[in-house]
Each structure stands twice: as structure tokens, then as C-alpha cells.
Design a protein around this motif. Structure first.
Motif, PDB file in Angstrom:
ATOM      1  N   ALA A  11       0.699  -1.195  -0.134  1.00  0.00           N
ATOM      2  CA  ALA A  11      -0.088   0.013  -0.065  1.00  0.00           C
ATOM      3  C   ALA A  11       0.910   1.390   0.122  1.00  0.00           C
ATOM      4  CB  ALA A  11      -0.905   0.058   1.215  1.00  0.00           C
ATOM      5  N   ALA A  12       2.052   1.105   0.050  1.00  0.00           N
ATOM      6  CA  ALA A  12       3.037   2.241   0.175  1.00  0.00           C
ATOM      7  C   ALA A  12       2.783   3.104  -1.361  1.00  0.00           C
ATOM      8  CB  ALA A  12       4.354   1.767   0.029  1.00  0.00           C
ATOM      9  N   PRO A  13       2.485   4.402  -1.220  1.00  0.00           N
ATOM     10  CA  PRO A  13       2.454   5.261  -2.289  1.00  0.00           C
ATOM     11  C   PRO A  13       3.698   5.798  -3.005  1.00  0.00           C
ATOM     12  CG  PRO A  13       2.476   6.683  -0.304  1.00  0.00           C
ATOM     13  CD  PRO A  13       2.585   5.149   0.121  1.00  0.00           C
ATOM     14  N   ARG A  14       3.497   6.047  -4.394  1.00  0.00           N
ATOM     15  CA  ARG A  14       4.550   6.614  -5.024  1.00  0.00           C
ATOM     16  C   ARG A  14       4.264   8.100  -5.322  1.00  0.00           C
ATOM     17  NH1 ARG A  14       7.342   2.220  -6.901  1.00  0.00           N
ATOM     18  NH2 ARG A  14       8.601   3.513  -8.385  1.00  0.00           N
ATOM     19  N   LEU A  15       5.654   8.689  -5.401  1.00  0.00           N
ATOM     20  CA  LEU A  15       5.370  10.206  -5.500  1.00  0.00           C
ATOM     21  C   LEU A  15       4.366  10.571  -6.619  1.00  0.00           C
ATOM     22  CD1 LEU A  15       9.105  11.545  -4.725  1.00  0.00           C
ATOM     23  CD2 LEU A  15       6.756  12.189  -3.592  1.00  0.00           C
ATOM     24  N   ARG A  16       4.531  10.079  -7.872  1.00  0.00           N
ATOM     25  CA  ARG A  16       3.627  10.410  -8.903  1.00  0.00           C
ATOM     26  C   ARG A  16       2.280   9.995  -8.719  1.00  0.00           C
ATOM     27  NH1 ARG A  16       6.151  13.898 -12.229  1.00  0.00           N
ATOM     28  NH2 ARG A  16       8.058  13.215 -13.142  1.00  0.00           N
ATOM     29  N   ASP A  17       2.008   8.729  -7.974  1.00  0.00           N
ATOM     30  CA  ASP A  17       0.637   8.651  -7.592  1.00  0.00           C
ATOM     31  C   ASP A  17       0.111  10.057  -6.573  1.00  0.00           C
ATOM     32  OD1 ASP A  17       0.702   6.317  -9.023  1.00  0.00           O
ATOM     33  OD2 ASP A  17       1.268   5.409  -7.424  1.00  0.00           O
ATOM     34  N   LEU A  18       0.951  10.164  -5.673  1.00  0.00           N
ATOM     35  CA  LEU A  18       0.245  11.438  -4.830  1.00  0.00           C
ATOM     36  C   LEU A  18       0.351  12.645  -5.663  1.00  0.00           C
ATOM     37  CD1 LEU A  18       2.845  10.591  -1.575  1.00  0.00           C
ATOM     38  CD2 LEU A  18       0.311   9.961  -2.089  1.00  0.00           C
ATOM     39  N   GLN A  19       1.159  12.702  -6.540  1.00  0.00           N
ATOM     40  CA  GLN A  19       1.257  14.090  -7.418  1.00  0.00           C
ATOM     41  C   GLN A  19      -0.306  14.244  -7.963  1.00  0.00           C
ATOM     42  OE1 GLN A  19       3.877  14.520 -10.928  1.00  0.00           O
ATOM     43  NE2 GLN A  19       4.193  16.301 -10.122  1.00  0.00           N
ATOM     44  N   ALA A  20      -0.901  12.937  -8.634  1.00  0.00           N
ATOM     45  CA  ALA A  20      -1.709  12.827  -9.534  1.00  0.00           C
ATOM     46  C   ALA A  20      -3.143  12.965  -8.439  1.00  0.00           C
ATOM     47  CB  ALA A  20      -1.881  11.685 -10.287  1.00  0.00           C
ATOM     48  N   LYS A  21      -3.006  12.167  -7.038  1.00  0.00           N
ATOM     49  CA  LYS A  21      -4.275  12.094  -6.669  1.00  0.00           C
ATOM     50  C   LYS A  21      -4.642  13.412  -5.580  1.00  0.00           C
ATOM     51  CE  LYS A  21      -5.982   9.421  -2.491  1.00  0.00           C
ATOM     52  NZ  LYS A  21      -5.744   8.376  -1.938  1.00  0.00           N
ATOM     53  N   PHE A  22      -3.288  14.060  -5.138  1.00  0.00           N
ATOM     54  CA  PHE A  22      -3.882  15.445  -4.463  1.00  0.00           C
ATOM     55  C   PHE A  22      -3.594  16.461  -5.477  1.00  0.00           C
ATOM     56  CE2 PHE A  22      -2.693  11.997  -1.485  1.00  0.00           C
ATOM     57  CZ  PHE A  22      -3.939  12.101  -0.701  1.00  0.00           C
ATOM     58  N   ALA A  23      -3.463  16.458  -6.561  1.00  0.00           N
ATOM     59  CA  ALA A  23      -3.545  17.535  -7.582  1.00  0.00           C
ATOM     60  C   ALA A  23      -2.225  18.630  -7.214  1.00  0.00           C
ATOM     61  CB  ALA A  23      -4.604  18.541  -7.465  1.00  0.00           C
ATOM     62  N   LEU A  24      -1.055  18.241  -7.434  1.00  0.00           N
ATOM     63  CA  LEU A  24       0.326  18.569  -7.054  1.00  0.00           C
ATOM     64  C   LEU A  24       1.046  18.662  -8.050  1.00  0.00           C
ATOM     65  CD1 LEU A  24       1.356  16.587  -3.653  1.00  0.00           C
ATOM     66  CD2 LEU A  24       0.108  18.998  -3.950  1.00  0.00           C
ATOM     67  N   ASN A  25       0.374  19.111  -9.058  1.00  0.00           N
ATOM     68  CA  ASN A  25       0.912  19.191 -10.663  1.00  0.00           C
ATOM     69  C   ASN A  25       0.807  20.625 -11.499  1.00  0.00           C
ATOM     70  OD1 ASN A  25      -1.542  19.235 -11.558  1.00  0.00           O
ATOM     71  ND2 ASN A  25      -1.615  16.835 -11.269  1.00  0.00           N
ATOM     72  N   SER A  26       0.072  21.618 -10.630  1.00  0.00           N
ATOM     73  CA  SER A  26      -0.115  22.869 -11.145  1.00  0.00           C
ATOM     74  C   SER A  26      -0.124  24.041 -10.310  1.00  0.00           C
ATOM     75  CB  SER A  26      -1.768  23.009 -12.032  1.00  0.00           C
ATOM     76  OG  SER A  26      -2.088  24.140 -12.553  1.00  0.00           O
ATOM     77  N   ALA A  27       1.174  24.740 -10.304  1.00  0.00           N
ATOM     78  CA  ALA A  27       1.153  25.846  -9.326  1.00  0.00           C
ATOM     79  C   ALA A  27       0.394  26.949  -9.705  1.00  0.00           C
ATOM     80  CB  ALA A  27       2.596  26.150  -9.330  1.00  0.00           C
ATOM     81  N   PRO A  28      -0.054  27.975  -8.647  1.00  0.00           N
ATOM     82  CA  PRO A  28      -0.539  29.122  -9.015  1.00  0.00           C
ATOM     83  C   PRO A  28       0.338  30.113  -9.847  1.00  0.00           C
ATOM     84  CG  PRO A  28      -0.581  28.725  -6.601  1.00  0.00           C
ATOM     85  CD  PRO A  28       0.294  27.712  -7.211  1.00  0.00           C
ATOM     86  N   ARG A  29      -0.314  31.216 -10.417  1.00  0.00           N
ATOM     87  CA  ARG A  29       0.345  31.996 -11.409  1.00  0.00           C
ATOM     88  C   ARG A  29       1.554  32.707 -10.670  1.00  0.00           C
ATOM     89  NH1 ARG A  29      -4.247  35.283 -14.660  1.00  0.00           N
ATOM     90  NH2 ARG A  29      -5.375  33.392 -15.700  1.00  0.00           N
ATOM     91  N   PRO A  30       2.655  32.970 -11.525  1.00  0.00           N
ATOM     92  CA  PRO A  30       3.920  33.625 -10.860  1.00  0.00           C
ATOM     93  C   PRO A  30       3.434  34.720 -10.007  1.00  0.00           C
ATOM     94  CG  PRO A  30       4.283  32.690 -12.759  1.00  0.00           C
ATOM     95  CD  PRO A  30       2.937  32.457 -12.846  1.00  0.00           C
ATOM     96  N   GLU A  31       2.756  35.792 -10.896  1.00  0.00           N
ATOM     97  CA  GLU A  31       2.313  36.987 -10.184  1.00  0.00           C
ATOM     98  C   GLU A  31       1.700  36.900  -8.845  1.00  0.00           C
ATOM     99  OE1 GLU A  31      -0.439  36.063 -13.597  1.00  0.00           O
ATOM    100  OE2 GLU A  31       1.804  36.162 -12.997  1.00  0.00           O
ATOM    101  N   GLN A  32       0.997  35.775  -8.759  1.00  0.00           N
ATOM    102  CA  GLN A  32       0.116  35.451  -7.369  1.00  0.00           C
ATOM    103  C   GLN A  32       1.000  35.215  -6.341  1.00  0.00           C
ATOM    104  OE1 GLN A  32      -2.607  32.515  -8.726  1.00  0.00           O
ATOM    105  NE2 GLN A  32      -4.543  34.027  -8.905  1.00  0.00           N
ATOM    106  N   VAL A  33       2.002  34.289  -6.725  1.00  0.00           N
ATOM    107  CA  VAL A  33       3.135  33.906  -5.799  1.00  0.00           C
ATOM    108  C   VAL A  33       3.851  34.856  -5.376  1.00  0.00           C
ATOM    109  CG1 VAL A  33       5.008  32.241  -5.443  1.00  0.00           C
ATOM    110  CG2 VAL A  33       2.872  31.234  -6.862  1.00  0.00           C
ATOM    111  N   LEU A  34       4.169  35.614  -6.095  1.00  0.00           N
ATOM    112  CA  LEU A  34       5.225  36.843  -5.835  1.00  0.00           C
ATOM    113  C   LEU A  34       4.424  37.789  -4.864  1.00  0.00           C
ATOM    114  CD1 LEU A  34       7.725  38.406  -6.395  1.00  0.00           C
ATOM    115  CD2 LEU A  34       6.894  39.533  -8.269  1.00  0.00           C
ATOM    116  N   ALA A  35       3.391  38.081  -5.182  1.00  0.00           N
ATOM    117  CA  ALA A  35       2.690  38.850  -4.205  1.00  0.00           C
ATOM    118  C   ALA A  35       2.307  38.264  -2.968  1.00  0.00           C
ATOM    119  CB  ALA A  35       1.118  39.326  -4.915  1.00  0.00           C
TER     120      ALA A  35
END
Length: 492
Positions: free
Chosen positions: A457-481
Motif C-alpha cells: 500500500a506504500a504510495p509513489r510520488l507520481r501517484d500522490l502528485q496525481a491524487k492530490f493535484a500537486l501538478n499545477s502551481a498558481p500564477r507567478p504573479e500571485q506567488v510573488l505578491a
């Protein structure tokens, strides 16, 4: 029109209509892709989707599109992962060795494009020319006790020339670091390898104002998971770990935590540093080695997540990483065994009830050992000492405890070593469910999934990335602000 010209006269009109219908369908497909385009999101991944759709829709253009995919921006396909990209994106290589074999031409093209050429100019951090070299501390850990000389190329790029110390073993580590960075030139989360200077020093991309993530959290406080900066750091951490585990053939001899991730470019980029590079893998790895490597990455992701949410002195102090070096290979067979270093022991630990942990302390001589000679506390259910000599413990009920640890000769007993050097490690045990109460359902689910380190049952990083939506960061201007608000304290 081409079909109509080649076809017999009696069926030319029908063939032309069919060709026009197919062309119209393809245009509509491309129109839908363009309509869903999100500027500021992961534009490289979206461009990869367009190219792949072109390849599928236009079979006659497959060769041209394949050439474009092979020669375009080198980081294009490495970003295409996640729920919407798995069906179209490239299949990850089964091992780092296979990745290096498949992508060798691409890696060589990047190395050739970024390799230092010509004379380098001495500059200061503001880019002004100097008559003498400007020496900086080696914050990213390219070599223990190393320094870098800040230079500038003719093209304006800033280059850090590594100056390894002359201590035994340091030059060998610098060589491993150089080779490891060269393997990772396709990742934007590792300082770019730039070859060697004419005088022989290894060259790396210079990152101005690179600050360790744990230092920022300690100074400005934890981040709420609703903030764009939290999401950006978490997404980039996951991608950086995926790049490291999938592309590097080097062992990693120490756990990764928030101190190994450096924030640059005002929070819009995250890079790996201070990595304890081990030996290079000389043959294709076994399945057990790959599984342990995945567990290593999953625990590192959990450690960074806890640091962001709870701060440096919170639950994140349980460094949820497992060492991949030979000296701790035995521990990798154990489930959920946390490893703490000397600095963490001196700062104090905070672990969940039921957690198993080990204290990894250095000795000054090969005949010396560390032993736990005393455990003090007020709560009725103290941690169980699994091994006093190997410093392995199991946390039980909540409470605060004081461990007295002494370094002594292997033949000495605890009572006869009162004059031996020692340290005091303070351990706080808290109830497990208190961690989940301080974060939302998504992050609580991520931490719970990361807790399963071994077994089917041990997860893999790619599985966690897909399951918990860790593949799309906010816009750079939002992060900078958000980064500016966080560091100025106006949004806390």
C-alpha cells in the motif's frame, strides 16, 4: 484540393468534401485546446499537449512533430504529468539509469548550450565589475566548507565557480556533486551545471538570494494551506523530488527536509541544495532499491509539508526521511522509523504517539558508542527504549521527556560514564489526530498517505502528485505578491 486533384473526376467532389470535413474536425480540436489555454499556468505542459494532439490528428506529420518534441525546450516534457496529462504525457523511465540512457542526446545538447566558454569577468552580487574576485559562502552545499567565486560570462549570465576545500574527502564529494548536477540538467529545480572554468573549477548557475525554506518559515512563521505560496512550494517540492528520484543515479546519504529546499526569485522557484550525494549506481537497480528510493521521496515530501504548516519546531521536526546510504540500509526494512540527526536532537523533537524513531549521532572514535543512560518525564506512559545502544525508541502516550545521551567506550556501562561527554535531547509526544486537526482534508489526506512507507500500500510520488493535484502551481504573479505579503508580515 490535393485529394481532388489526384482522384478520378467522378469522385473528386466526394473526396474533397471528406477531406474538408476531416480538416474542419482537426481545426475544431485545436480550437478547443486554444480555448482552454491558461496563461500563467503550466504553459509548457499545455504546449506539449498541443504538439501531442497534432501528432495524433496528423499522422502524416508524425515525423516532424517528433523532431520538434525532441529538439524543443528541454524541460517541456518533464513537466507533463498529473491527471490531465497522464494519458498524453511521456511514460516515466523505469529507473534513473534508463532515463540517462534514453535522454542522453537531450542532456548533451543542454550541456553544450550552457557550458562555460571564453573568459569570465569578476563581478559583485549587483553585477558590477571588480578588479578582484568576489568570494561567497557555498550555501547550496556543493562541497563541505567550500566557497564560490562569483563571475559573469560574456553573455551576461552569472556563474558560481566552486572552490572545494582541501580537506580529505571534500574534493571527492565536490566531484560527485558536479557529476550529479550534470545528470539533472533537465530539471529546473536543481542549479544548472555549467561545465568547468579554464582553471579547472566546476561551474554552476549562480542563484542570488537563495534562502533555505526552513529559515524562512522560522523567521516569518508557518503558511496557511490556502495561500498561493504554500501551493507553489508544495507543487515544486513534489516535482523536484520526482526529478531527483527519476533522473539521478547517485545514492543520497542523508534525509531531505525543508533545509534542503531553497527559495529563489521571490518565491517563484524552488531548488534543491545541500544534498549528501553518495556513490553512483553502476548497474540497473533492483525493485527493492527503487521502492526504498520512493519511500525516501515520500517521507521528504511529508517533512516539507509539515514544516510549511506547523513551523520548524512543530511536528515537522520529525524528519520523515530515510537514509539511502549503506550505513542505514538495515533501517529501510523497518516501517515508519524516523531518523534524527545531532542538530535536531539538540533543538528538541516533536513526534506523534506510536511513532518509531532513531537518533543518529556522530562519534569521535570508532570504538565509541552513544547510549541512552536516563529518561525523565512527568507523564505516565514514557517512550519505550527499543535499543539503548542503537538509540531506537517508540513513542507511546503524550507528554514531554528528557533523554540523557552519553558517548562512551563500547565496554563502559552507563553508571561508569558520568564523566563522558553527553547531550540532552528533549522529546515531545503529541496525539496523532492533533496533526490532522490543524490542516484541511486534502493536506491531511496527503500526510496520512505519506505515513504508509512500506508494503504493497506504500504510495509513489507520481501517484500522490496525481491524487492530490500537486501538478499545477498558481500564477507567478500571485506567488510573488503572496511572498511579499508573507515576508513583510502584512498577511499573517
Amino acid at each position: 484540393r490535393e485529394l481532388a486533384a489526384d482522384a478520378p473526376q467522378d469522385c473528386a467532389a466526394g473526396r474533397a468534401r471528406d477531406a474538408a470535413a476531416r480538416a474542419l474536425a482537426r481545426v475544431r480540436n485545436l480550437h478547443e485546446l486554444c480555448a482552454r489555454w491558461q496563461p500563467g499556468a503550466d504553459e509548457l505542459a499545455q504546449l506539449a499537449h498541443v504538439l501531442l494532439a497534432l501528432r495524433e490528428e496528423h499522422g502524416e506529420a508524425a515525423a516532424a512533430v517528433d523532431k520538434m518534441l525532441a529538439t524543443t525546450e528541454v524541460r517541456l516534457l518533464s513537466t507533463v504529468r498529473g491527471p490531465g496529462a497522464d494519458q498524453h504525457g511521456p511514460v516515466p523511465c523505469p529507473s534513473p539509469a534508463e532515463f540517462q540512457r534514453r535522454r542522453a542526446p537531450e542532456i548533451e545538447r543542454v550541456c553544450a548550450a550552457t557550458r562555460v566558454r571564453g573568459q569570465l569577468l569578476d563581478i559583485d552580487p549587483r553585477g558590477q565589475r571588480r578588479s578582484s574576485p568576489y568570494v561567497l559562502a557555498d550555501k547550496l552545499g556543493h562541497c563541505p566548507d567550500g566557497q564560490v567565486t562569483l563571475r559573469q560570462g560574456r553573455d551576461g549570465s552569472r556563474i558560481a565557480l566552486l572552490q572545494p576545500s582541501l580537506r580529505p574527502g571534500h574534493a571527492a564529494f565536490a566531484a560527485r556533486c558536479h557529476a550529479a548536477h550534470r545528470e539533472l540538467v533537465l530539471s529546473q529545480h536543481v542549479p544548472l551545471w555549467m561545465g568547468f572554468a579554464r582553471t579547472g573549477e566546476p561551474c554552476f548557475e549562480h542563484l542570488s538570494r537563495a534562502t533555505p525554506l526552513d529559515a524562512l518559515v522560522e523567521k516569518y512563521g508557518p503558511l496557511a494551506e490556502s495561500r498561493p505560496l504554500f501551493e507553489s512550494v508544495l507543487v515544486q517540492t513534489c516535482q523536484a523530488l520526482c526529478d531527483l528520484l527519476e533522473q539521478s543515479t547517485f545514492d543520497i546519504e542523508a534525509p531531505l527536509a525543508a533545509g534542503n529546499f531553497f527559495v529563489v526569485e521571490e518565491g517563484t522557484r524552488l531548488v534543491l541544495g545541500r544534498v549528501a550525494w553518495g556513490d553512483k549506481l553502476v548497474r540497473d537497480p533492483s525493485r527493492a532499491w527503487l521502492d526504498k528510493r520512493q519511500a525516501f521521496g515520500v517521507h521528504a515530501l511529508a517533512a516539507v509539508t509539515r514544516t510549511l504548516l506547523f513551523g520548524v519546531s512543530g511536528p515537522t521536526s520529525q524528519q520523515s526521511g530515510l537514509t539511502l546510504g549503506r550505513r542505514d540500509a538495515r533501517l529501510l526494512e523497518e516501517e515508519n522509523c524516523l531518523v534524527f540527526g545531532e542538530s535536531e536532537c539538540q533543538a528538541g523533537l516533536r513526534v506523534a504517539s506510536g511513532a518509531k524513531f532513531r537518533l543518529d549521532l556522530p562519534v569521535v572514535a570508532s570504538s565509541h558508542v552513544w547510549r541512552c543512560v536516563e529518561v525523565e518525564g512527568q507523564a505516565p506512559d514514557p517512550p519505550r527504549v527499543e535499543s539503548a545502544e542503537q538509540l531506537v525508541f517508540s513513542a507511546r502516550g503524550p507528554g514531554r521527556w528528557r533523554f540523557l545521551l552519553r558517548e562512551m567506550e563500547w565496554w563502559q556501562e552507563g553508571t561508569s560514564a558520568d564523566d563522558c561527554p553527553g547531550i540532552v535531547c528533549r522529546v515531545t509526544v503529541v496525539e496523532t489526530d492533533r496533526f490532522a486537526q490543524q490542516c484541511g482534508e486534502r493536506i491531511a489526506g496527503l500526510l496520512a498517505a505519506c505515513a504508509v512507507s512500506n508494503g504493497p500500500a506504500a504510495p509513489r510520488l507520481r501517484d500522490l502528485q496525481a491524487k492530490f493535484a500537486l501538478n499545477s502551481a498558481p500564477r507567478p504573479e500571485q506567488v510573488l505578491a503572496d511572498f511579499i505579503d508573507w515576508t513583510r508580515g502584512s498577511a499573517r
